[in-house]
Scaffold this motif. Structure first.
Motif, PDB file in Angstrom:
ATOM      1  N   PRO A 167       0.816  -1.229   0.000  1.00 53.89           N
ATOM      2  CA  PRO A 167       0.000   0.000   0.000  1.00 53.89           C
ATOM      3  C   PRO A 167       0.841   1.267   0.000  1.00 53.89           C
ATOM      4  CG  PRO A 167      -0.071  -1.086   2.142  1.00 53.89           C
ATOM      5  CD  PRO A 167       0.604  -2.041   1.208  1.00 53.89           C
ATOM      6  N   ASN A 168       2.116   1.144   0.364  1.00 51.46           N
ATOM      7  CA  ASN A 168       2.998   2.303   0.329  1.00 51.46           C
ATOM      8  C   ASN A 168       3.584   2.546  -1.052  1.00 51.46           C
ATOM      9  OD1 ASN A 168       2.780   2.906   3.152  1.00 51.46           O
ATOM     10  ND2 ASN A 168       4.127   1.168   3.571  1.00 51.46           N
ATOM     11  N   ARG A 169       3.351   1.605  -1.968  1.00 50.54           N
ATOM     12  CA  ARG A 169       3.828   1.738  -3.348  1.00 50.54           C
ATOM     13  C   ARG A 169       2.710   1.325  -4.316  1.00 50.54           C
ATOM     14  NH1 ARG A 169       9.327   0.784  -4.720  1.00 50.54           N
ATOM     15  NH2 ARG A 169       8.803  -1.222  -5.633  1.00 50.54           N
ATOM     16  N   PRO A 170       1.604   2.061  -4.325  1.00 51.83           N
ATOM     17  CA  PRO A 170       0.479   1.690  -5.195  1.00 51.83           C
ATOM     18  C   PRO A 170       0.813   1.886  -6.664  1.00 51.83           C
ATOM     19  CG  PRO A 170       0.070   3.811  -4.182  1.00 51.83           C
ATOM     20  CD  PRO A 170       1.320   3.272  -3.543  1.00 51.83           C
ATOM     21  N   ASN A 171       0.136   1.113  -7.489  1.00 57.00           N
ATOM     22  CA  ASN A 171       0.215   1.327  -8.934  1.00 57.00           C
ATOM     23  C   ASN A 171      -0.516   2.620  -9.276  1.00 57.00           C
ATOM     24  OD1 ASN A 171       1.269  -1.461  -9.184  1.00 57.00           O
ATOM     25  ND2 ASN A 171      -0.846  -2.032  -8.731  1.00 57.00           N
ATOM     26  N   ILE A 172      -0.122   3.245 -10.383  1.00 52.48           N
ATOM     27  CA  ILE A 172      -0.747   4.494 -10.817  1.00 52.48           C
ATOM     28  C   ILE A 172      -1.097   4.389 -12.293  1.00 52.48           C
ATOM     29  CG2 ILE A 172      -0.494   6.998 -11.051  1.00 52.48           C
ATOM     30  CD1 ILE A 172       1.679   6.847  -8.848  1.00 52.48           C
ATOM     31  N   VAL A 173      -2.351   4.642 -12.620  1.00 52.30           N
ATOM     32  CA  VAL A 173      -2.811   4.689 -14.008  1.00 52.30           C
ATOM     33  C   VAL A 173      -3.374   6.080 -14.258  1.00 52.30           C
ATOM     34  CG1 VAL A 173      -4.437   3.773 -15.709  1.00 52.30           C
ATOM     35  CG2 VAL A 173      -3.284   2.217 -14.114  1.00 52.30           C
ATOM     36  N   PRO A 213       5.772  -2.223  -8.686  1.00 47.87           N
ATOM     37  CA  PRO A 213       4.617  -1.362  -8.966  1.00 47.87           C
ATOM     38  C   PRO A 213       4.747  -0.773 -10.362  1.00 47.87           C
ATOM     39  CG  PRO A 213       6.182  -0.202  -7.583  1.00 47.87           C
ATOM     40  CD  PRO A 213       6.696  -1.609  -7.721  1.00 47.87           C
ATOM     41  N   PHE A 214       3.639  -0.285 -10.918  1.00 48.46           N
ATOM     42  CA  PHE A 214       3.701   0.248 -12.277  1.00 48.46           C
ATOM     43  C   PHE A 214       3.015   1.599 -12.389  1.00 48.46           C
ATOM     44  CE2 PHE A 214      -0.020  -2.704 -12.318  1.00 48.46           C
ATOM     45  CZ  PHE A 214      -1.032  -1.795 -12.621  1.00 48.46           C
ATOM     46  N   PHE A 215       3.468   2.344 -13.386  1.00 42.94           N
ATOM     47  CA  PHE A 215       2.860   3.624 -13.764  1.00 42.94           C
ATOM     48  C   PHE A 215       2.514   3.545 -15.239  1.00 42.94           C
ATOM     49  CE2 PHE A 215       3.819   7.991 -15.572  1.00 42.94           C
ATOM     50  CZ  PHE A 215       2.582   8.532 -15.257  1.00 42.94           C
ATOM     51  N   LEU A 216       1.228   3.594 -15.541  1.00 40.89           N
ATOM     52  CA  LEU A 216       0.754   3.618 -16.925  1.00 40.89           C
ATOM     53  C   LEU A 216       0.211   5.006 -17.238  1.00 40.89           C
ATOM     54  CD1 LEU A 216      -0.135   2.406 -19.669  1.00 40.89           C
ATOM     55  CD2 LEU A 216      -2.272   1.724 -18.543  1.00 40.89           C
ATOM     56  N   TYR A 217       0.784   5.624 -18.253  1.00 43.71           N
ATOM     57  CA  TYR A 217       0.289   6.910 -18.756  1.00 43.71           C
ATOM     58  C   TYR A 217      -0.392   6.628 -20.087  1.00 43.71           C
ATOM     59  CZ  TYR A 217       0.587  11.746 -20.600  1.00 43.71           C
ATOM     60  OH  TYR A 217       0.313  12.988 -21.136  1.00 43.71           O
ATOM     61  N   GLY A 227      -6.886  -8.139 -11.313  1.00 41.69           N
ATOM     62  CA  GLY A 227      -6.827  -8.193  -9.863  1.00 41.69           C
ATOM     63  C   GLY A 227      -5.994  -7.133  -9.178  1.00 41.69           C
ATOM     64  N   VAL A 228      -5.872  -5.939  -9.798  1.00 42.65           N
ATOM     65  CA  VAL A 228      -5.029  -4.902  -9.187  1.00 42.65           C
ATOM     66  C   VAL A 228      -5.819  -3.671  -8.735  1.00 42.65           C
ATOM     67  CG1 VAL A 228      -2.999  -5.625 -10.500  1.00 42.65           C
ATOM     68  CG2 VAL A 228      -4.466  -3.808 -11.414  1.00 42.65           C
ATOM     69  N   ARG A 229      -7.125  -3.751  -8.799  1.00 50.19           N
ATOM     70  CA  ARG A 229      -7.957  -2.580  -8.494  1.00 50.19           C
ATOM     71  C   ARG A 229      -7.667  -1.984  -7.114  1.00 50.19           C
ATOM     72  NH1 ARG A 229     -13.990  -1.274  -9.551  1.00 50.19           N
ATOM     73  NH2 ARG A 229     -14.527   0.117  -7.841  1.00 50.19           N
ATOM     74  N   GLU A 230      -7.564  -2.833  -6.098  1.00 48.81           N
ATOM     75  CA  GLU A 230      -7.505  -2.340  -4.721  1.00 48.81           C
ATOM     76  C   GLU A 230      -6.231  -1.571  -4.411  1.00 48.81           C
ATOM     77  OE1 GLU A 230     -10.125  -2.356  -2.675  1.00 48.81           O
ATOM     78  OE2 GLU A 230     -11.103  -3.157  -4.470  1.00 48.81           O
ATOM     79  N   ASN A 231      -5.159  -1.818  -5.174  1.00 45.08           N
ATOM     80  CA  ASN A 231      -3.917  -1.092  -4.905  1.00 45.08           C
ATOM     81  C   ASN A 231      -3.484  -0.276  -6.111  1.00 45.08           C
ATOM     82  OD1 ASN A 231      -1.889  -0.409  -3.007  1.00 45.08           O
ATOM     83  ND2 ASN A 231      -0.427  -1.706  -4.090  1.00 45.08           N
ATOM     84  N   THR A 232      -4.463   0.243  -6.854  1.00 46.49           N
ATOM     85  CA  THR A 232      -4.158   1.050  -8.037  1.00 46.49           C
ATOM     86  C   THR A 232      -4.893   2.384  -7.974  1.00 46.49           C
ATOM     87  OG1 THR A 232      -3.789  -0.909  -9.411  1.00 46.49           O
ATOM     88  CG2 THR A 232      -4.241   1.157 -10.556  1.00 46.49           C
ATOM     89  N   VAL A 233      -4.138   3.456  -8.058  1.00 42.14           N
ATOM     90  CA  VAL A 233      -4.704   4.803  -8.150  1.00 42.14           C
ATOM     91  C   VAL A 233      -5.011   5.053  -9.627  1.00 42.14           C
ATOM     92  CG1 VAL A 233      -4.312   7.257  -7.755  1.00 42.14           C
ATOM     93  CG2 VAL A 233      -3.265   5.558  -6.229  1.00 42.14           C
TER      94      VAL A 233
END
Length: 444
Positions: free
Chosen positions: A5-11, A202-206, A253-259
């Motif tokens: 939770p300290n390193r959430p994914n970001i879309v 963790p990932f960052f998708l732009y 399955g990544v909804r809960e830890n993805t911004v």
């Protein structure tokens, strides 16, 4: 995928020239001949902002997003034709570069518009891979334009690249591909997300969409779907594409830890037949009117950002840079002024906390056009419509955007006190600008 939770994914999904008044959740939707149920539902799952502000044009906004710095600092002042110097200098540090230092995987699928030469493509600026267009989508009209000559004008291409390798041309970007490109981009992002779901990082998708930039042409599957023309058909397609991405985030399955953030880069298009609307606000992009500055913004962060909340607190596109870095636990650059403000606390408690942003200066190219402070707006140059400037105002116009959202009645004579905090804001920014290393000694 990251489960920390300290390193959430970001879309980050960025629409192109989507006006404030187009979506159903912003008062448009069916009233514009195009329902937007997927984005409307997404808005109930998080925080919707009414006072999210951007820059004047595609390049300025995207540069501000990628660097947390106003374009007057970075030199990304406007969109320019192919073959001319454009984009971010190598000295500017980008959001994906900061996130990669924290172990994030990064990808860009969509419209870049921040560099179209080797060294300035997305895969050169912090993204592990990219697919899309290096400049803008009106170039898709080139090959069908009367008199187009490929010997004197560059052909537009859809391109792709991976970090450490040269970017390559995939195919010519023409009107046929214009109708297909948002489908192509979603498939690229879905594929990448599926690959990252099995990884630990963790990932960052732009994902900067091409819709609704002119020519606003829908995919063949959506053509004539509304009966209200191609613009409305494209709105429906855009809503569907966003829904595809949201569904895929659930499926892997990544909804809960993805911004997930959905926003627009600019206010609505002013050119018919693709003219959009900013709802209650006046103006379009390329102006300093509220219709240019304010665009949609929605953020969903399960368990962190409350659901079904709206706010009129002020946030700026540069804040997304700083906020994303804070979300990831990364470090922002310390050797240059950063204009973005960390909005994590406000996003997490929008009914209790206030945004830490009280205002900002709005430049159009090199000209300081307006100053926003709280609910006040001061115009130094008056251009309510594109190409209808009256020039610098000897006596500026002042509006209260709560009482006068269309900026119709100048009330400076009765509220000259507002000049004090506004001039302090201007003085502080211009002092910072004068001391900015990028302007004192431009970096290549």
């Amino acid at each position: 995928m990251s489960k920390d939770p300290n390193r959430p994914n970001i879309v980050l999904i960025l629409a192109d020239n989507l006006g404030w008044g187009e979506l159903g959740c912003y008062g448009g939707g069916a009233l514009r001949g195009a329902s937007t149920p997927r984005i409307d539902n997404f808005a109930t799952e998080g925080l919707l902002l009414h006072n999210f502000n951007v820059e004047s044009d595609c390049v300025p906004t995207r540069s501000a997003l990628m660097t947390g710095r106003h374009p007057i600092r970075t030199g990304c002042l406007q969109s320019v034709p192919a073959g001319f110097p454009q984009g971010l200098t190598l000295w500017e540090k980008t959001l994906p570069e900061c996130l990669r230092e924290e172990g994030y995987a990064t990808a860009h699928h969509g419209k870049w518009h921040l560099g179209d030469i080797p060294g300035r493509y997305p895969s050169d600026r912090g993204f592990d891979e990219w697919f899309g267009i290096p400049r803008t989508t009106d170039e898709s009209q080139f090959t069908s334009a009367i008199g187009f000559d490929a010997e004197v004008a560059e052909l537009p291409y859809i391109m792709q690249g991976t970090a450490g390798q040269p970017s390559t041309e995939v195919c010519v970007y023409d009107l046929e591909k214009r109708r297909l490109i948002d489908e192509m981009l979603v498939e690229k992002s879905k594929n990448w997300l599926s690959r990252k779901a099995s990884a630990k990082a963790p990932f960052f998708l732009y994902h900067p969409l091409v819709h609704l930039h002119f020519p606003t042409l829908p995919h063949p599957d959506f053509e004539r779907s509304t009966g209200n023309g191609e613009f409305a058909d494209s709105m429906v397609e855009m809503d569907f594409r966003v829904g595809q991405l949201l569904d895929h985030i659930d499926d892997i399955g990544v909804r809960e830890n993805t911004v997930v953030i959905f926003a627009s880069d600019n206010g609505p298009e002013f050119r018919p037949p693709y003219r959009g609307t900013a709802g209650p606000w006046s103006g379009t992009y390329h102006t300093a009117m509220e219709g240019s500055l304010r665009v949609p913004f929605i953020i969903r962060w399960p368990g962190k950002v409350p659901q079904n909340v709206t706010s009129n607190e002020m946030v700026h596109i540069t804040d997304i840079f700083t906020t994303a870095i804070a979300i990831a636990g990364a470090t922002k650059p310390k050797d240059r002024p950063i204009d973005g403000i960390d909005q994590v606390r406000f996003f997490q408690s929008p009914t209790v906390e206030k945004s830490e942003r009280e205002g900002f200066l709005f430049y159009l190219k090199d000209d300081l056009r307006a100053i926003k402070w709280r609910h006040w707006k001061l115009h130094l140059i008056w251009e309510p419509k594109v190409n209808q400037s009256s020039g610098k105002l000897e006596s500026p116009y002042l509006f209260n955007t709560l009482r006068d959202p269309k900026e119709e009645g100048d009330i400076l004579a009765y509220n000259t006190w507002v000049l004090q905090p506004m001039m302090k804001l201007r003085a502080a920014f211009q002092k910072s600008l004068a001391e900015d290393p990028a302007r004192i000694k431009p970096m290549t």
